[in-house]
Design a protein around this motif. Structure first.
Motif, PDB file in Angstrom:
ATOM      1  N   ARG A  40       5.872  -8.137   1.814  1.00 56.57           N
ATOM      2  CA  ARG A  40       5.162  -7.129   0.995  1.00 56.57           C
ATOM      3  C   ARG A  40       3.927  -7.413   0.536  1.00 56.57           C
ATOM      4  O   ARG A  40       3.085  -6.527   0.882  1.00 56.57           O
ATOM      5  N   ARG A  41       3.663  -8.495   0.001  1.00 56.83           N
ATOM      6  CA  ARG A  41       2.306  -8.748  -0.467  1.00 56.83           C
ATOM      7  C   ARG A  41       1.416  -8.994   0.744  1.00 56.83           C
ATOM      8  O   ARG A  41       0.284  -8.624   0.612  1.00 56.83           O
ATOM      9  N   ARG A  42       1.606  -9.395   1.816  1.00 53.82           N
ATOM     10  CA  ARG A  42       0.859  -9.703   2.903  1.00 53.82           C
ATOM     11  C   ARG A  42       0.460  -8.364   3.461  1.00 53.82           C
ATOM     12  O   ARG A  42      -0.743  -8.023   3.833  1.00 53.82           O
ATOM     13  N   VAL A  43       1.595  -7.353   3.599  1.00 49.96           N
ATOM     14  CA  VAL A  43       1.383  -6.094   3.921  1.00 49.96           C
ATOM     15  C   VAL A  43       0.447  -5.163   3.063  1.00 49.96           C
ATOM     16  O   VAL A  43      -0.461  -4.547   3.690  1.00 49.96           O
ATOM     17  N   ASP A  44       0.623  -5.424   1.924  1.00 46.07           N
ATOM     18  CA  ASP A  44      -0.126  -4.587   0.915  1.00 46.07           C
ATOM     19  C   ASP A  44      -1.473  -5.164   0.967  1.00 46.07           C
ATOM     20  O   ASP A  44      -2.683  -4.249   0.700  1.00 46.07           O
ATOM     21  N   THR A  45      -2.126  -6.510   1.140  1.00 48.15           N
ATOM     22  CA  THR A  45      -3.193  -6.892   1.502  1.00 48.15           C
ATOM     23  C   THR A  45      -3.856  -5.972   2.687  1.00 48.15           C
ATOM     24  O   THR A  45      -4.907  -5.759   2.573  1.00 48.15           O
ATOM     25  N   ILE A  46      -3.241  -6.220   3.705  1.00 52.77           N
ATOM     26  CA  ILE A  46      -3.919  -5.544   4.991  1.00 52.77           C
ATOM     27  C   ILE A  46      -3.931  -3.999   4.574  1.00 52.77           C
ATOM     28  O   ILE A  46      -5.059  -3.484   5.184  1.00 52.77           O
ATOM     29  N   LEU A  47      -3.066  -3.283   3.781  1.00 49.73           N
ATOM     30  CA  LEU A  47      -3.259  -1.894   3.628  1.00 49.73           C
ATOM     31  C   LEU A  47      -4.439  -1.848   2.494  1.00 49.73           C
ATOM     32  O   LEU A  47      -5.321  -0.977   2.811  1.00 49.73           O
ATOM     33  N   GLU A  48      -4.568  -2.656   1.707  1.00 51.53           N
ATOM     34  CA  GLU A  48      -5.745  -2.344   0.638  1.00 51.53           C
ATOM     35  C   GLU A  48      -6.948  -2.565   1.401  1.00 51.53           C
ATOM     36  O   GLU A  48      -8.031  -1.865   0.924  1.00 51.53           O
ATOM     37  N   LEU A  49      -7.127  -3.756   2.383  1.00 47.81           N
ATOM     38  CA  LEU A  49      -8.536  -3.837   2.976  1.00 47.81           C
ATOM     39  C   LEU A  49      -8.819  -2.670   3.945  1.00 47.81           C
ATOM     40  O   LEU A  49      -9.735  -2.176   4.054  1.00 47.81           O
ATOM     41  N   PHE A  50      -7.680  -2.045   4.640  1.00 49.78           N
ATOM     42  CA  PHE A  50      -7.850  -0.728   5.370  1.00 49.78           C
ATOM     43  C   PHE A  50      -8.347   0.149   4.559  1.00 49.78           C
ATOM     44  O   PHE A  50      -9.477   1.069   4.974  1.00 49.78           O
ATOM     45  N   PHE A  51      -7.850   0.623   3.461  1.00 48.29           N
ATOM     46  CA  PHE A  51      -8.089   1.782   2.416  1.00 48.29           C
ATOM     47  C   PHE A  51      -9.744   1.419   1.867  1.00 48.29           C
ATOM     48  O   PHE A  51     -10.547   2.420   1.803  1.00 48.29           O
ATOM     49  N   ALA A  52     -10.141   0.104   1.705  1.00 48.33           N
ATOM     50  CA  ALA A  52     -11.335  -0.211   1.146  1.00 48.33           C
ATOM     51  C   ALA A  52     -12.364   0.156   2.347  1.00 48.33           C
ATOM     52  O   ALA A  52     -13.365   0.698   1.974  1.00 48.33           O
ATOM     53  N   ASP A  53     -12.118  -0.285   3.400  1.00 50.21           N
ATOM     54  CA  ASP A  53     -12.933   0.198   4.497  1.00 50.21           C
ATOM     55  C   ASP A  53     -13.068   1.740   4.726  1.00 50.21           C
ATOM     56  O   ASP A  53     -14.219   2.235   4.701  1.00 50.21           O
ATOM     57  N   LYS A  54     -12.084   2.163   4.579  1.00 52.79           N
ATOM     58  CA  LYS A  54     -12.025   3.900   4.737  1.00 52.79           C
ATOM     59  C   LYS A  54     -12.844   4.544   3.506  1.00 52.79           C
ATOM     60  O   LYS A  54     -13.630   5.387   3.863  1.00 52.79           O
ATOM     61  N   ALA A  55     -12.823   3.826   2.381  1.00 53.86           N
ATOM     62  CA  ALA A  55     -13.576   4.312   1.085  1.00 53.86           C
ATOM     63  C   ALA A  55     -15.205   4.144   1.312  1.00 53.86           C
ATOM     64  O   ALA A  55     -16.032   4.879   1.206  1.00 53.86           O
ATOM     65  N   ARG A  56     -15.335   2.853   2.055  1.00 53.35           N
ATOM     66  CA  ARG A  56     -16.896   2.688   2.443  1.00 53.35           C
ATOM     67  C   ARG A  56     -17.392   3.486   3.353  1.00 53.35           C
ATOM     68  O   ARG A  56     -18.333   3.959   3.243  1.00 53.35           O
ATOM     69  N   ARG A  57     -16.508   3.983   4.434  1.00 56.75           N
ATOM     70  CA  ARG A  57     -17.162   4.594   5.607  1.00 56.75           C
ATOM     71  C   ARG A  57     -16.783   6.194   5.246  1.00 56.75           C
ATOM     72  O   ARG A  57     -16.952   7.202   6.004  1.00 56.75           O
ATOM     73  N   ALA A  58     -16.639   6.795   3.995  1.00 59.55           N
ATOM     74  CA  ALA A  58     -16.149   8.144   3.590  1.00 59.55           C
ATOM     75  C   ALA A  58     -17.283   8.982   4.058  1.00 59.55           C
ATOM     76  O   ALA A  58     -17.195  10.067   4.712  1.00 59.55           O
ATOM     77  N   ASP A  59     -18.372   8.661   3.446  1.00 57.43           N
ATOM     78  CA  ASP A  59     -19.455   9.363   3.774  1.00 57.43           C
ATOM     79  C   ASP A  59     -19.838   9.647   5.135  1.00 57.43           C
ATOM     80  O   ASP A  59     -20.240  10.712   5.763  1.00 57.43           O
ATOM     81  N   SER A 166      -2.140   5.340  10.889  1.00 59.73           N
ATOM     82  CA  SER A 166      -0.833   4.329  11.274  1.00 59.73           C
ATOM     83  C   SER A 166      -1.441   4.082  12.971  1.00 59.73           C
ATOM     84  O   SER A 166      -1.244   2.709  13.127  1.00 59.73           O
ATOM     85  N   ASP A 167      -1.685   5.047  13.771  1.00 62.54           N
ATOM     86  CA  ASP A 167      -2.099   4.602  14.825  1.00 62.54           C
ATOM     87  C   ASP A 167      -3.363   3.485  15.166  1.00 62.54           C
ATOM     88  O   ASP A 167      -3.295   2.704  15.850  1.00 62.54           O
ATOM     89  N   GLU A 168      -4.558   3.870  14.235  1.00 57.93           N
ATOM     90  CA  GLU A 168      -5.470   3.204  14.124  1.00 57.93           C
ATOM     91  C   GLU A 168      -5.288   1.945  13.708  1.00 57.93           C
ATOM     92  O   GLU A 168      -5.655   0.726  14.342  1.00 57.93           O
ATOM     93  N   LEU A 169      -4.323   1.617  12.876  1.00 58.47           N
ATOM     94  CA  LEU A 169      -3.728   0.225  12.223  1.00 58.47           C
ATOM     95  C   LEU A 169      -3.292  -0.575  13.265  1.00 58.47           C
ATOM     96  O   LEU A 169      -3.401  -1.653  13.573  1.00 58.47           O
ATOM     97  N   PHE A 170      -2.382   0.204  13.961  1.00 57.43           N
ATOM     98  CA  PHE A 170      -1.547  -0.615  15.003  1.00 57.43           C
ATOM     99  C   PHE A 170      -2.334  -0.972  16.192  1.00 57.43           C
ATOM    100  O   PHE A 170      -2.224  -1.937  16.708  1.00 57.43           O
ATOM    101  N   HIS A 171      -3.199  -0.009  16.791  1.00 55.48           N
ATOM    102  CA  HIS A 171      -4.056  -0.250  18.003  1.00 55.48           C
ATOM    103  C   HIS A 171      -5.170  -1.074  17.492  1.00 55.48           C
ATOM    104  O   HIS A 171      -5.880  -1.937  18.560  1.00 55.48           O
ATOM    105  N   GLY A 172      -5.695  -1.524  16.238  1.00 51.59           N
ATOM    106  CA  GLY A 172      -6.584  -2.438  15.899  1.00 51.59           C
ATOM    107  C   GLY A 172      -5.895  -3.941  15.725  1.00 51.59           C
ATOM    108  O   GLY A 172      -6.558  -4.890  15.535  1.00 51.59           O
ATOM    109  N   ALA A 173      -4.621  -3.978  16.038  1.00 47.39           N
ATOM    110  CA  ALA A 173      -4.001  -5.358  15.964  1.00 47.39           C
ATOM    111  C   ALA A 173      -4.369  -5.973  17.432  1.00 47.39           C
ATOM    112  O   ALA A 173      -4.297  -5.557  18.206  1.00 47.39           O
TER     113      ALA A 173
END
Length: 388
Positions: A40-59, A166-173
């Motif tokens: 869970r901790r490792r998955v949450d880290t991946i999700l946090e980084l994913f959302f941080a990137d989305k927040a940066r690219r929001a504009d 979810s697709d984006e995260l999978f295909h980015g692996a």
């Protein structure tokens, strides 16, 4: 944006993990808890980084920043990342190392985004209200737009966006070509099954009650696949598991997923013995498509059935009416029959693990999980007269 960390171990709906029992069982129980928490901790880290990137690219993506925040809050509202842990156990079932490679972990994390999208739709269909401090995405959007209709519509679209992410995260692996070819059919089947299950549940509300077969079919498509079977199959497929191992995992996951949902249905009507949370009247109204409710409707006499249908169809069902519903369900023996079905399916899941040799760490953790997800049953459910 940080995720909450005080989450119960995988398979528990509240309270704490068992503190007693045979030393071997306790050791395996602790191992599963540790493994699930680490995953869970490792998955949450991946999700946090994913959302941080989305927040940066929001504009640049023309996505309002507060929408990213709302989806982050929705996904991190709680939960033990069960699907990701099952994916990890599926990987281990073919002898994969205990610590997942980064690419496989990213694929496992994509399951949690898929789950969040499914939950968003379920909240819309079932008109879920806030509970245990968790606010449904629909309510977040209603507050943002100060409009009930716009809140529902935007929550539905954000559910779709979460599935796309979810697709984006999978295909980015960084999976190999072989792994992608093996995994994509699993994901396609998972998504088709859960949508079909949601449709069955939605249309089943208008069908004659007492159809236990239909209620079980809803469980199999709507819940069992994406919560249990497909995560295990995804991990196994990424590890290159042979057909025997994959058949064993399905034979384990299908009855266990049903048993887990049957336990959840019992708690929604009779309360949670670990958290001592009491069911609300709206929980009973939503239970009309469950196996428990349909068993009661099938075996009730004419007067009981009519009263049960009238009470649960009442949008203003109060605590007194809800208690009467529980009395009817207990009197018919539906609760006791559902408990029997849980025990039967748990036994089938455990038997399945004996069919094909699975490496001991994974096999033992799967056994512990089977016992965990079927342990939290209200004691009053065992007191009915039972069905023949």
């Amino acid at each position: 944006m940080m995720a909450p960390r005080n989450i119960a171990p995988i398979g528990y709906s509240g309270g704490s993990a068992p503190r007693s029992g045979p030393s071997g069982t306790l050791g395996a129980d602790n191992r599963l808890t540790t493994y699930a928490n680490t995953t869970r901790r490792r998955v949450d880290t991946i999700l946090e980084l994913f959302f941080a990137d989305k927040a940066r690219r929001a504009d640049s993506d023309r996505l309002p920043p507060d929408i990213v925040g709302a989806l982050h809050a929705h996904i991190f509202a709680g939960g033990s990342r069960t699907r990701a842990t099952l994916c990890a156990l599926g990987w281990q079932s073919n002898g994969g190392q205990e610590r997942l490679p980064g690419a496989v972990l990213r694929a496992a994390a994509s399951l949690e985004l898929h789950h969040a999208g499914v939950v968003a739709y379920n909240d819309l269909i079932e008109n879920q209200e806030p509970r245990r401090g968790i606010v449904p995405l629909r309510r977040m959007m209603e507050f943002r737009y100060v409009s009930e209709s716009l809140g529902k519509q935007s929550a539905g679209l954000l559910g779709l966006l979460t599935l796309a992410w979810s697709d984006e995260l999978f295909h980015g692996a960084r999976l190999t070509a072989r792994q992608r070819c093996a995994a994509i059919p699993v994901l396609a089947e998972m998504r088709a099954d859960v949508i079909y299950g949601q449709l069955l549940a939605l249309t089943g509300m208008d069908c004659d009650l007492g159809d236990v077969d239909l209620a079980l079919r809803i469980v199999r498509y709507k819940t069992v696949g994406y919560r249990y079977e497909h995560p295990l199959q995804l991990g196994a497929s990424l590890a290159g598991a042979n057909p025997d191992i994959r058949r064993t995992l399905s034979a384990y996951a299908r009855p266990l997923g049903e048993a887990s949902q049957l336990c959840a249905d019992l708690r929604s009507v009779f309360g949670n013995p670990l958290t001592r949370e009491q069911p609300r009247p709206e929980d009973l109204q939503r239970s009309r498509t469950t196996v428990l409710f349909n068993i009661a409707a099938a075996v009730a006499d004419a007067d009981q059935r009519a009263e049960l249908l009238t009470l649960t169809a009442n949008p203003d069902l109060d605590a007194t009416g809800a208690q009467r519903c529980r009395e009817i369900i207990e009197t018919t023996g539906a609760a006791a029959e559902t408990v029997r079905m849980v025990a039967q399916r748990r036994a089938l899941a455990l038997q399945a693990l004996e069919a094909t040799p699975i490496p001991m760490p994974a096999a033992e953790m799967l056994r512990v999980l089977a016992r965990r997800v079927t342990a939290n049953i209200p004691s009053s459910c065992c007191l009915g007269r039972g069905t023949s």
